[in-house]
Design a protein around this motif. Structure first.
Motif, PDB file in Angstrom:
ATOM      1  N   GLY A  83       0.825  -1.211   0.000  1.00 48.78           N
ATOM      2  CA  GLY A  83       0.000   0.000   0.000  1.00 48.78           C
ATOM      3  C   GLY A  83       0.856   1.257   0.000  1.00 48.78           C
ATOM      4  N   LEU A  84       0.388   2.272   0.698  1.00 49.19           N
ATOM      5  CA  LEU A  84       1.113   3.548   0.726  1.00 49.19           C
ATOM      6  C   LEU A  84       2.568   3.358   1.155  1.00 49.19           C
ATOM      7  CD1 LEU A  84       1.238   6.715   0.760  1.00 49.19           C
ATOM      8  CD2 LEU A  84       0.653   6.554   3.175  1.00 49.19           C
ATOM      9  N   ILE A  85       2.779   2.746   2.320  1.00 49.95           N
ATOM     10  CA  ILE A  85       4.137   2.644   2.856  1.00 49.95           C
ATOM     11  C   ILE A  85       4.932   1.575   2.109  1.00 49.95           C
ATOM     12  CG2 ILE A  85       5.525   2.266   4.930  1.00 49.95           C
ATOM     13  CD1 ILE A  85       3.855   4.790   5.138  1.00 49.95           C
TER      14      ILE A  85
ATOM     15  N   ALA B  80       3.638  -9.402  -1.573  1.00 54.69           N
ATOM     16  CA  ALA B  80       2.343 -10.073  -1.495  1.00 54.69           C
ATOM     17  C   ALA B  80       1.359  -9.090  -0.891  1.00 54.69           C
ATOM     18  CB  ALA B  80       2.425 -11.315  -0.622  1.00 54.69           C
ATOM     19  N   ASP B  81       0.153  -9.110  -1.410  1.00 58.43           N
ATOM     20  CA  ASP B  81      -0.892  -8.253  -0.844  1.00 58.43           C
ATOM     21  C   ASP B  81      -2.200  -9.037  -0.889  1.00 58.43           C
ATOM     22  OD1 ASP B  81      -1.108  -4.860  -0.508  1.00 58.43           O
ATOM     23  OD2 ASP B  81      -2.969  -6.037  -0.640  1.00 58.43           O
ATOM     24  N   ALA B  82      -2.969  -8.955   0.188  1.00 58.53           N
ATOM     25  CA  ALA B  82      -4.246  -9.680   0.238  1.00 58.53           C
ATOM     26  C   ALA B  82      -5.179  -9.207  -0.879  1.00 58.53           C
ATOM     27  CB  ALA B  82      -4.902  -9.474   1.596  1.00 58.53           C
TER      28      ALA B  82
ATOM     29  N   GLU C  42      -5.678  -6.839  -6.713  1.00 59.50           N
ATOM     30  CA  GLU C  42      -5.506  -5.646  -7.577  1.00 59.50           C
ATOM     31  C   GLU C  42      -4.278  -4.826  -7.179  1.00 59.50           C
ATOM     32  OE1 GLU C  42      -9.094  -3.282  -7.764  1.00 59.50           O
ATOM     33  OE2 GLU C  42     -10.264  -5.103  -8.143  1.00 59.50           O
ATOM     34  N   HIS C  43      -4.043  -4.757  -5.867  1.00 59.70           N
ATOM     35  CA  HIS C  43      -2.864  -4.010  -5.415  1.00 59.70           C
ATOM     36  C   HIS C  43      -1.583  -4.723  -5.853  1.00 59.70           C
ATOM     37  CE1 HIS C  43      -4.958  -1.489  -2.036  1.00 59.70           C
ATOM     38  NE2 HIS C  43      -5.432  -1.242  -3.238  1.00 59.70           N
ATOM     39  N   ALA C  44      -1.599  -6.052  -5.757  1.00 57.96           N
ATOM     40  CA  ALA C  44      -0.411  -6.822  -6.176  1.00 57.96           C
ATOM     41  C   ALA C  44      -0.156  -6.612  -7.670  1.00 57.96           C
ATOM     42  CB  ALA C  44      -0.611  -8.301  -5.850  1.00 57.96           C
TER      43      ALA C  44
ATOM     44  N   CYS D 298       4.198  -4.489   5.852  1.00 61.79           N
ATOM     45  CA  CYS D 298       3.626  -3.153   5.631  1.00 61.79           C
ATOM     46  C   CYS D 298       2.102  -3.257   5.560  1.00 61.79           C
ATOM     47  CB  CYS D 298       4.183  -2.526   4.360  1.00 61.79           C
ATOM     48  SG  CYS D 298       5.989  -2.386   4.343  1.00 61.79           S
ATOM     49  N   VAL D 299       1.538  -4.097   6.424  1.00 59.88           N
ATOM     50  CA  VAL D 299       0.084  -4.308   6.460  1.00 59.88           C
ATOM     51  C   VAL D 299      -0.499  -3.598   7.683  1.00 59.88           C
ATOM     52  CG1 VAL D 299       0.184  -6.519   5.246  1.00 59.88           C
ATOM     53  CG2 VAL D 299       0.418  -6.473   7.741  1.00 59.88           C
ATOM     54  N   PRO D 300      -1.825  -3.430   7.743  1.00 56.74           N
ATOM     55  CA  PRO D 300      -2.435  -2.874   8.953  1.00 56.74           C
ATOM     56  C   PRO D 300      -2.105  -3.749  10.160  1.00 56.74           C
ATOM     57  CG  PRO D 300      -4.030  -2.913   7.145  1.00 56.74           C
ATOM     58  CD  PRO D 300      -2.825  -3.678   6.681  1.00 56.74           C
TER      59      PRO D 300
ATOM     60  N   GLY E 205       4.949  -0.695  11.147  1.00 55.30           N
ATOM     61  CA  GLY E 205       3.714  -0.423  11.896  1.00 55.30           C
ATOM     62  C   GLY E 205       3.813   0.764  12.841  1.00 55.30           C
ATOM     63  N   SER E 206       2.702   1.462  13.009  1.00 56.71           N
ATOM     64  CA  SER E 206       2.644   2.694  13.802  1.00 56.71           C
ATOM     65  C   SER E 206       2.616   2.442  15.305  1.00 56.71           C
ATOM     66  CB  SER E 206       1.405   3.492  13.421  1.00 56.71           C
ATOM     67  OG  SER E 206       1.339   3.646  12.022  1.00 56.71           O
ATOM     68  N   VAL E 207       2.519   1.182  15.720  1.00 60.24           N
ATOM     69  CA  VAL E 207       2.554   0.811  17.143  1.00 60.24           C
ATOM     70  C   VAL E 207       3.608  -0.287  17.259  1.00 60.24           C
ATOM     71  CG1 VAL E 207       1.226  -0.207  19.046  1.00 60.24           C
ATOM     72  CG2 VAL E 207       0.105   1.374  17.437  1.00 60.24           C
TER      73      VAL E 207
END
Ligand SMILES: NC(=O)c1ccc[n+]([C@@H]2O[C@H](COP(=O)([O-])OP(=O)(O)OC[C@H]3O[C@@H](n4cnc5c(N)ncnc54)[C@H](OP(=O)(O)O)[C@@H]3O)[C@@H](O)[C@H]2O)c1
Ligand SMILES: NC(=O)c1ccc[n+]([C@@H]2O[C@H](COP(=O)([O-])OP(=O)(O)OC[C@H]3O[C@@H](n4cnc5c(N)ncnc54)[C@H](OP(=O)(O)O)[C@@H]3O)[C@@H](O)[C@H]2O)c1
Lengths: 294, 294
Positions: B15-17, B37-39, B42-44, B73-75, B100-102
């Motif tokens: 994604g973005l990051i 890899a992306d779930a 379309e992004h992949a 780089c996933v949520p 990750g932000s946390v």
């Protein structure tokens, strides 16, 4: 070039907004003469040196004498004093207008000091920055933005139109509103956001020194947007909150209720409630982009 | 050109990051091969079409197989599943890192799934926008920003340095931090500002339709800055709040106390208290400007 809209415009308070207006008037040739007065002699001198006014001093009555339009561009707390000072110097038929961010208080504070035959047309150019003073102004502040006029019932239509023409010539789009409604809309759209930004940045100033330095260091992650707003002029904003108390406290209460609900959702781990809210807020962002206000 | 830092980097979540990192890796020649890899298929596909990765699919294990560095780089809510999926495919000696932000939650969710001989070096590039997806990324996101690494005690120093070298090559400045401290600092500097922005924009969405339209119309007076933040990705932010609950609730409480005090000052008309606060917050703005984070 067509005849200027006004023969003589007096700007009282030549800060960010006043000096931006002076610049736009000069650039568009909207008045034959522009005078100004500012309680701060350095600001008055600076305006003169910048060539954006023809005469400048510290006495509002002197600046207002002989003007067809007197525009108040001072903090809201100064309105009563300024109106009392200029009242006796105003020529019959003069238009008195202003740019203040609150409108009911302006009418309350000025009207008692204005003699018979003076036309009061309060206004609010919804455009600004977090800077202040005459150096911070620029004519490009206004184009593409809204200017709200709140003429009291019974105001001469031709007079309101003249004030509208001035702002339109500066590039603004004009709206008319009831002053109470203005104060309610601006409480949500402007005053509450400033209040919240001041609070969150204030919360950070109270942190231990080391942590405060880190907050500044990593501010790009969200905090810095609030610091810009919370860097706005303290006098102006003190006066806004003191003069739009009811509307501000009312929307602060709604905000508080919503914040409490969100806090509860986080505490309880209610991911769906968070996701729903964050999806709804995204739609408002879309609206703002479509309205070209971003 | 010097040898690339890594032979094979796998980015999970493009994604973005993730896509910004892929672009920076390609631009700087930091890896011989980049897989992703992306779930979201379309992004992949999009990432492959953009030429920012050499191979792309939806299976994280396939992307991670044979990589020297796997970057999540996933949520945050997806970390456990992704770690469980890639665990068996990881080659010995691989570095697993993330953006990750946390940071405490990341270690809690990933560590149990990583086999012996895998090096875990959690990280957080403190750089972002309110956009998401592979089209939104750009290599210029990172330069001039901070990247915080939170290696657990006992992490091989050479391994941490390698992750630091990667982000440094993307233009970032590296800091190391204890994960709990990271989560506390970011709660104030990023999570609380987002929470507040979501709330205030949420308050506006609940207004009667007519008033809501006016808020959008006059949003340039302060509100629009909040809509940008509140337009951020709902999934990402839901996961941030669910995974940094304690630190967020703690600073929310301080914020609430400060807001209550300010509310009282407005109600009582205490102009001096308002002026003092607004002057203190201005100093923080100055600090942010001097730290060149604005
Ligand atoms: N800034 C915005 O974003 C914005 C937007 C729309 C409307 N407004 C409204 O515009 C008005 C002016 O704001 P601004 O941003 O232009 O502020 P500003 O840059 O601080 O300008 C105000 C000027 O008035 C002077 N002044 C203060 N008291 C005075 C008095 N009694 N008599 C004469 N001059 C006096 C100030 O001098 P000192 O600086 O020495 O006090 C300053 O030069 C306010 O009513 C505000 O609500 C502001
Ligand atoms: N955005 C920021 O400002 C920022 C800054 C610093 C750090 N971060 C961190 O960076 C991470 C990614 O954020 P982002 O902004 O890049 O989000 P993003 O643009 O939405 O990218 C995340 C990508 O991961 C995909 N994904 C979701 N679940 C997955 C799974 N289980 N397996 C594989 N792929 C999956 C998403 O697909 P779908 O879109 O179809 O779900 C999307 O393509 C988050 O942990 C966030 O905390 C974000």
């Amino acid at each position: 070039m067509s005849a200027p809209l006004f023969d003589r415009v007096a700007i009282i308070g030549i800060g960010l907004i006043g000096s931006s207006l002076a610049r736009a008037i000069k650039a568009e040739g909207l008045a034959r003469t522009v005078t100004c007065a500012d309680a701060n002699p350095e600001h008055a001198e600076r305006a003169k040196a910048l060539g954006i006014v023809d005469a400048a001093g510290t006495d509002p009555a002197e600046a207002a004498a002989g003007a067809d339009l007197v525009m108040l561009c001072v903090p809201l707390g100064a309105y009563g004093d300024v109106a009392a000072a200029i009242g006796p110097a105003l020529k019959p038929g003069v238009i008195v207008s202003d740019v203040g961010s609150v409108k009911q208080a302006v009418i309350r504070d000025m009207a008692p000091h204005l003699p018979e035959g003076v036309h009061l047309v309060p206004g609010h150019p919804v455009a600004g920055t977090e800077k202040s003073g005459p150096e911070a102004g620029f004519a490009g502040l206004f184009p593409g933005r809204w200017c709200i006029l709140t003429p009291p019932p019974g105001t001469d239509e031709a007079v309101t139109r003249k004030v509208a023409d001035l702002w339109r010539a500066c590039g603004m789009t004009i709206e008319r509103m009831d002053p109470a409604h203005h104060d309610r809309v601006l409480a949500i759209t402007s005053h509450l956001p400033h209040l919240i930004a001041y609070t969150i940045v204030g919360t950070a100033t109270d942190l231990e020194d080391h942590l405060r330095q880190e907050v500044i260091k990593y501010s790009a992650s969200g905090f810095r947007d609030f610091t810009r707003i919370a860097g706005s002029d303290p006098t102006m904003w003190r006066d806004v909150f003191l003069n739009n108390r009811e509307a501000v406290l009312d929307c602060l209460q709604r905000f508080n209720e919503d914040l409490t609900a969100l806090q509860r959702s986080i505490r309880r781990g209610e991911g769906d409630a968070l996701f729903d809210l964050f999806t709804r807020t995204r739609e408002i962002r879309q609206g703002v982009l479509e309205a070209r206000q971003a």
